[in-house]
Design a protein around this motif. Structure first.
Motif, PDB file in Angstrom:
ATOM      1  N   THR A   8      36.893  43.685  47.448  1.00 11.92           N
ATOM      2  CA  THR A   8      36.082  42.886  48.849  1.00 11.92           C
ATOM      3  C   THR A   8      35.422  41.255  48.814  1.00 11.92           C
ATOM      4  OG1 THR A   8      34.711  45.041  49.146  1.00 11.92           O
ATOM      5  CG2 THR A   8      33.179  43.502  49.776  1.00 11.92           C
ATOM      6  N   ILE A   9      35.473  40.306  49.322  1.00 16.53           N
ATOM      7  CA  ILE A   9      35.108  38.977  49.522  1.00 16.53           C
ATOM      8  C   ILE A   9      34.450  38.291  50.381  1.00 16.53           C
ATOM      9  CG2 ILE A   9      36.301  36.760  49.181  1.00 16.53           C
ATOM     10  CD1 ILE A   9      39.190  38.363  49.083  1.00 16.53           C
ATOM     11  N   ASP A  10      33.320  38.218  49.256  1.00 17.29           N
ATOM     12  CA  ASP A  10      32.025  37.428  50.710  1.00 17.29           C
ATOM     13  C   ASP A  10      32.753  36.077  51.077  1.00 17.29           C
ATOM     14  OD1 ASP A  10      29.692  35.962  52.142  1.00 17.29           O
ATOM     15  OD2 ASP A  10      28.974  36.514  50.795  1.00 17.29           O
ATOM     16  N   ILE A  11      32.351  35.578  53.068  1.00 16.28           N
ATOM     17  CA  ILE A  11      33.686  34.201  52.570  1.00 16.28           C
ATOM     18  C   ILE A  11      32.294  34.091  53.638  1.00 16.28           C
ATOM     19  CG2 ILE A  11      35.767  35.908  53.485  1.00 16.28           C
ATOM     20  CD1 ILE A  11      34.892  35.041  56.162  1.00 16.28           C
ATOM     21  N   SER A  12      31.359  33.922  52.862  1.00 18.05           N
ATOM     22  CA  SER A  12      29.528  33.160  53.853  1.00 18.05           C
ATOM     23  C   SER A  12      30.172  31.196  53.382  1.00 18.05           C
ATOM     24  CB  SER A  12      28.764  33.241  53.295  1.00 18.05           C
ATOM     25  OG  SER A  12      28.359  33.798  51.922  1.00 18.05           O
ATOM     26  N   ALA A  13      30.978  31.397  52.479  1.00 21.05           N
ATOM     27  CA  ALA A  13      31.382  29.587  51.816  1.00 21.05           C
ATOM     28  C   ALA A  13      31.782  29.133  53.018  1.00 21.05           C
ATOM     29  CB  ALA A  13      31.595  29.895  50.821  1.00 21.05           C
ATOM     30  N   TRP A  14      33.381  29.895  53.360  1.00 23.60           N
ATOM     31  CA  TRP A  14      34.154  28.860  54.736  1.00 23.60           C
ATOM     32  C   TRP A  14      32.715  29.655  56.372  1.00 23.60           C
ATOM     33  CZ3 TRP A  14      38.019  26.468  54.218  1.00 23.60           C
ATOM     34  CH2 TRP A  14      38.634  26.251  52.907  1.00 23.60           C
ATOM     35  N   VAL A  15      32.146  30.123  56.557  1.00 27.57           N
ATOM     36  CA  VAL A  15      31.633  30.649  57.534  1.00 27.57           C
ATOM     37  C   VAL A  15      30.760  29.635  58.179  1.00 27.57           C
ATOM     38  CG1 VAL A  15      30.162  31.953  59.240  1.00 27.57           C
ATOM     39  CG2 VAL A  15      32.659  33.132  57.727  1.00 27.57           C
ATOM     40  N   GLY A  16      29.895  29.132  57.315  1.00 27.06           N
ATOM     41  CA  GLY A  16      28.564  27.868  57.104  1.00 27.06           C
ATOM     42  C   GLY A  16      28.850  27.250  56.126  1.00 27.06           C
ATOM     43  N   PRO A  17      27.579  25.955  55.496  1.00 24.52           N
ATOM     44  CA  PRO A  17      27.869  25.642  54.580  1.00 24.52           C
ATOM     45  C   PRO A  17      28.460  25.727  53.092  1.00 24.52           C
ATOM     46  CG  PRO A  17      26.108  24.445  55.797  1.00 24.52           C
ATOM     47  CD  PRO A  17      26.740  26.280  56.352  1.00 24.52           C
ATOM     48  N   GLY A  18      29.211  24.857  52.417  1.00 25.46           N
ATOM     49  CA  GLY A  18      29.365  25.711  51.099  1.00 25.46           C
ATOM     50  C   GLY A  18      30.024  24.764  49.907  1.00 25.46           C
ATOM     51  N   SER A  19      29.631  25.101  49.151  1.00 19.72           N
ATOM     52  CA  SER A  19      29.714  24.156  48.123  1.00 19.72           C
ATOM     53  C   SER A  19      31.419  24.003  47.693  1.00 19.72           C
ATOM     54  CB  SER A  19      29.613  24.538  47.035  1.00 19.72           C
ATOM     55  OG  SER A  19      29.823  25.683  45.892  1.00 19.72           O
ATOM     56  N   PRO A  20      32.291  22.785  47.241  1.00 19.11           N
ATOM     57  CA  PRO A  20      33.421  22.879  47.338  1.00 19.11           C
ATOM     58  C   PRO A  20      34.419  24.522  46.255  1.00 19.11           C
ATOM     59  CG  PRO A  20      32.847  20.883  47.360  1.00 19.11           C
ATOM     60  CD  PRO A  20      31.499  21.538  47.071  1.00 19.11           C
ATOM     61  N   ASP A  21      33.483  24.519  44.911  1.00 22.64           N
ATOM     62  CA  ASP A  21      32.979  25.731  44.377  1.00 22.64           C
ATOM     63  C   ASP A  21      33.565  26.473  45.036  1.00 22.64           C
ATOM     64  OD1 ASP A  21      33.752  23.620  42.377  1.00 22.64           O
ATOM     65  OD2 ASP A  21      31.686  23.850  41.418  1.00 22.64           O
ATOM     66  N   ALA A  22      32.441  27.278  45.749  1.00 19.54           N
ATOM     67  CA  ALA A  22      32.020  28.328  46.034  1.00 19.54           C
ATOM     68  C   ALA A  22      33.198  28.594  47.118  1.00 19.54           C
ATOM     69  CB  ALA A  22      31.249  28.009  47.312  1.00 19.54           C
ATOM     70  N   ARG A  23      33.852  27.427  48.027  1.00 21.43           N
ATOM     71  CA  ARG A  23      35.129  28.033  48.835  1.00 21.43           C
ATOM     72  C   ARG A  23      36.683  27.790  47.881  1.00 21.43           C
ATOM     73  NH1 ARG A  23      34.760  24.313  54.032  1.00 21.43           N
ATOM     74  NH2 ARG A  23      33.473  25.022  55.108  1.00 21.43           N
ATOM     75  N   ALA A  24      36.453  27.312  46.817  1.00 23.03           N
ATOM     76  CA  ALA A  24      37.291  27.322  45.590  1.00 23.03           C
ATOM     77  C   ALA A  24      37.280  28.894  45.666  1.00 23.03           C
ATOM     78  CB  ALA A  24      37.961  26.824  45.122  1.00 23.03           C
ATOM     79  N   ALA A  25      36.274  29.614  44.613  1.00 25.49           N
ATOM     80  CA  ALA A  25      36.329  30.910  44.543  1.00 25.49           C
ATOM     81  C   ALA A  25      36.980  31.713  45.221  1.00 25.49           C
ATOM     82  CB  ALA A  25      35.230  31.318  43.909  1.00 25.49           C
ATOM     83  N   VAL A  26      36.659  31.847  47.298  1.00 30.68           N
ATOM     84  CA  VAL A  26      37.107  32.344  47.766  1.00 30.68           C
ATOM     85  C   VAL A  26      38.431  32.108  48.153  1.00 30.68           C
ATOM     86  CG1 VAL A  26      36.468  32.641  50.358  1.00 30.68           C
ATOM     87  CG2 VAL A  26      34.820  32.448  49.398  1.00 30.68           C
ATOM     88  N   VAL A  27      39.232  30.987  47.910  1.00 34.80           N
ATOM     89  CA  VAL A  27      40.286  30.355  48.598  1.00 34.80           C
ATOM     90  C   VAL A  27      41.597  31.714  47.301  1.00 34.80           C
ATOM     91  CG1 VAL A  27      42.691  29.579  48.407  1.00 34.80           C
ATOM     92  CG2 VAL A  27      40.008  28.706  49.984  1.00 34.80           C
ATOM     93  N   ALA A  28      40.781  31.655  46.235  1.00 34.24           N
ATOM     94  CA  ALA A  28      41.632  31.898  45.231  1.00 34.24           C
ATOM     95  C   ALA A  28      41.248  33.635  45.000  1.00 34.24           C
ATOM     96  CB  ALA A  28      41.331  31.523  43.345  1.00 34.24           C
ATOM     97  N   ALA A  29      40.646  34.390  45.544  1.00 35.61           N
ATOM     98  CA  ALA A  29      40.675  35.504  45.940  1.00 35.61           C
ATOM     99  C   ALA A  29      40.569  36.201  47.243  1.00 35.61           C
ATOM    100  CB  ALA A  29      39.160  36.072  46.043  1.00 35.61           C
ATOM    101  N   VAL A  30      41.640  35.331  47.904  1.00 37.15           N
ATOM    102  CA  VAL A  30      42.098  35.877  49.220  1.00 37.15           C
ATOM    103  C   VAL A  30      43.837  35.500  48.974  1.00 37.15           C
ATOM    104  CG1 VAL A  30      42.862  34.680  51.637  1.00 37.15           C
ATOM    105  CG2 VAL A  30      40.396  34.735  50.796  1.00 37.15           C
ATOM    106  N   ASP A  31      44.179  34.646  48.804  1.00 31.10           N
ATOM    107  CA  ASP A  31      45.209  34.638  47.715  1.00 31.10           C
ATOM    108  C   ASP A  31      45.366  35.492  47.008  1.00 31.10           C
ATOM    109  OD1 ASP A  31      48.111  32.963  47.518  1.00 31.10           O
ATOM    110  OD2 ASP A  31      47.154  32.122  45.365  1.00 31.10           O
ATOM    111  N   HIS A  32      45.263  35.989  45.909  1.00 26.22           N
ATOM    112  CA  HIS A  32      45.339  37.588  45.373  1.00 26.22           C
ATOM    113  C   HIS A  32      45.405  38.931  46.157  1.00 26.22           C
ATOM    114  CE1 HIS A  32      44.399  40.135  42.098  1.00 26.22           C
ATOM    115  NE2 HIS A  32      45.644  39.461  41.168  1.00 26.22           N
ATOM    116  N   ALA A  33      44.050  38.746  47.128  1.00 24.82           N
ATOM    117  CA  ALA A  33      44.234  40.052  47.808  1.00 24.82           C
ATOM    118  C   ALA A  33      45.780  40.227  48.158  1.00 24.82           C
ATOM    119  CB  ALA A  33      43.311  39.943  48.455  1.00 24.82           C
ATOM    120  N   CYS A  34      46.425  38.413  48.310  1.00 26.22           N
ATOM    121  CA  CYS A  34      47.690  38.618  49.953  1.00 26.22           C
ATOM    122  C   CYS A  34      48.873  38.435  49.706  1.00 26.22           C
ATOM    123  CB  CYS A  34      47.503  37.501  51.323  1.00 26.22           C
ATOM    124  SG  CYS A  34      45.756  37.381  51.838  1.00 26.22           S
TER     125      CYS A  34
END
Length: 348
Positions: A8-34
């Motif tokens: 389960t991944i929280d993508i809110s950092a990409w839906v609204g304003p998000g810090s570069p670190d928060a967005r990078a964490a989402v990217v890493a989690a999505v890539d691993h799941a994919c």
């Protein structure tokens, strides 16, 4: 081997304003799941609860109609619009696998999608982007479905931005593949009239299949039924977390990444709870890509040690072959890699 798990991944950092670190964490989690599962759940997607509640009301109103009334909205199979009655499809055929019986997927569905009129100035035609059929006499249906459609499309487009970051391609990479995307919302109803079958008899809710396009965003009841194929060949039950949307990759994503990202086989078993069939509803938004987009493995995923696994194909050609399998009962013999995985799973 690690226990099967859909993260389960929280993508809110990409839906609204998000810090570069928060967005990078989402990217890493999505890539691993994919790379490891091909499925994930997303929260923080921004779809209001009221929109989903209205969708449920609209689905209930339509599927409660008598079967004869619903059949008024059946369209030719190639158009991928309108109503599909129970046992009129077999998803296994889309993979080149013969099901137990010819057309045995016991669900009913209603499809809407983008019309060619929504893409002025592009190559979109009515052949690939058919007009919608909206049922008459169900006032709650069309507005609720259209509102949810727009929200699901927004989520899918957010995910493609995350995908671009994960694949290390330009931020606008997917724009050229999806600026007139074949987008379809398929609303499914898994329910059987009392006494219509013998429990325990061979019955398929929806046969094993991979999704055809780039990414699928799924809302579903929290009722048992969905099963996903694990890396060890086992089928695993998957149910959405509270407030989450299930997301899975389709064949286009697998082809682009030369199977480094997974278009994972899944199926729906009849939702039998304590010996009784329980109703299950879902709404799958398919973000498939432009009909005329040519899909082939990206250069970064092809090496001497890992040659290209797929020949270039247009989205139109790929989807046409898959639909001919599931709707018209013509086995898709081009799906060699997918069919082999189904056969291997059945032996596991």
């Amino acid at each position: 081997m690690a226990r099967f798990h859909v993260p389960t991944i929280d993508i809110s950092a990409w839906v609204g304003p998000g810090s570069p670190d928060a967005r990078a964490a989402v990217v890493a989690a999505v890539d691993h799941a994919c790379r490891t599962v091909g499925f994930l759940q997303v929260v923080g997607h921004g779809i209001p609860d009221a929109v989903i509640g209205d969708l449920e009301t609209g689905l209930d109103a339509f599927f409660a109609l008598p079967l004869a009334e619903k059949k008024r909205f059946v369209r030719p199979s190639g158009e991928n619009r309108g109503y599909s009655p129970p046992k009129s499809e077999s998803l296994s055929y889309s993979l080149g696998v013969d099901p137990v019986t010819r057309m045995n997927d016991f669900f009913e569905a209603f499809n809407v999608g983008t019309s060619w009129r929504e893409y002025p100035g592009t190559s979109a035609t009515a052949e690939d982007y058919a007009e919608n059929t909206w049922p008459t006499g169900v006032d709650a249906f069309a507005p609720a479905v259209q509102t949810y459609f727009d929200e699901a499309r927004r989520v899918a487009q957010t995910l493609t931005r995350i995908f671009a970051a994960a694949l290390r391609v330009p931020d606008d990479f997917f724009d050229d593949l999806t600026d007139h995307s074949i987008d379809v919302l398929r609303m499914n109803n898994y329910a059987l009239p009392p006494g219509s079958i013998e429990l325990g008899a061979e019955l398929t809710g929806m046969g094993e299949h991979t999704d055809f396009g780039l990414v699928t965003v799924l809302w579903a009841d929290r009722v048992a039924g969905l099963q996903v194929l694990g890396a060890d060949g086992s089928w695993n039950d998957v149910s959405p977390a509270e407030g989450a949307l299930l997301v899975n990759l389709g064949d286009v994503a697998a082809r682009l990444t030369n199977d480094k990202w997974l278009s994972t086989l899944h199926r729906v078993k009849p939702p039998v709870v304590d010996g009784t069939i329980e109703r299950r509803r879902s709404a799958a938004f398919f973000h498939d890509g432009n009909a005329d987009a040519v899909i082939a493995p990206l250069p970064g995923f092809v090496t001497d040690e890992a040659p290209a696994l797929y020949e270039p194909v247009t989205v139109r050609e790929h989807i046409t072959a898959k639909l001919a399998g599931s709707r018209a009962g013509r086995r898709n013999d081009a799906a060699v890699r997918e069919a082999a995985r189904v056969v291997a799973a059945s032996r596991g």
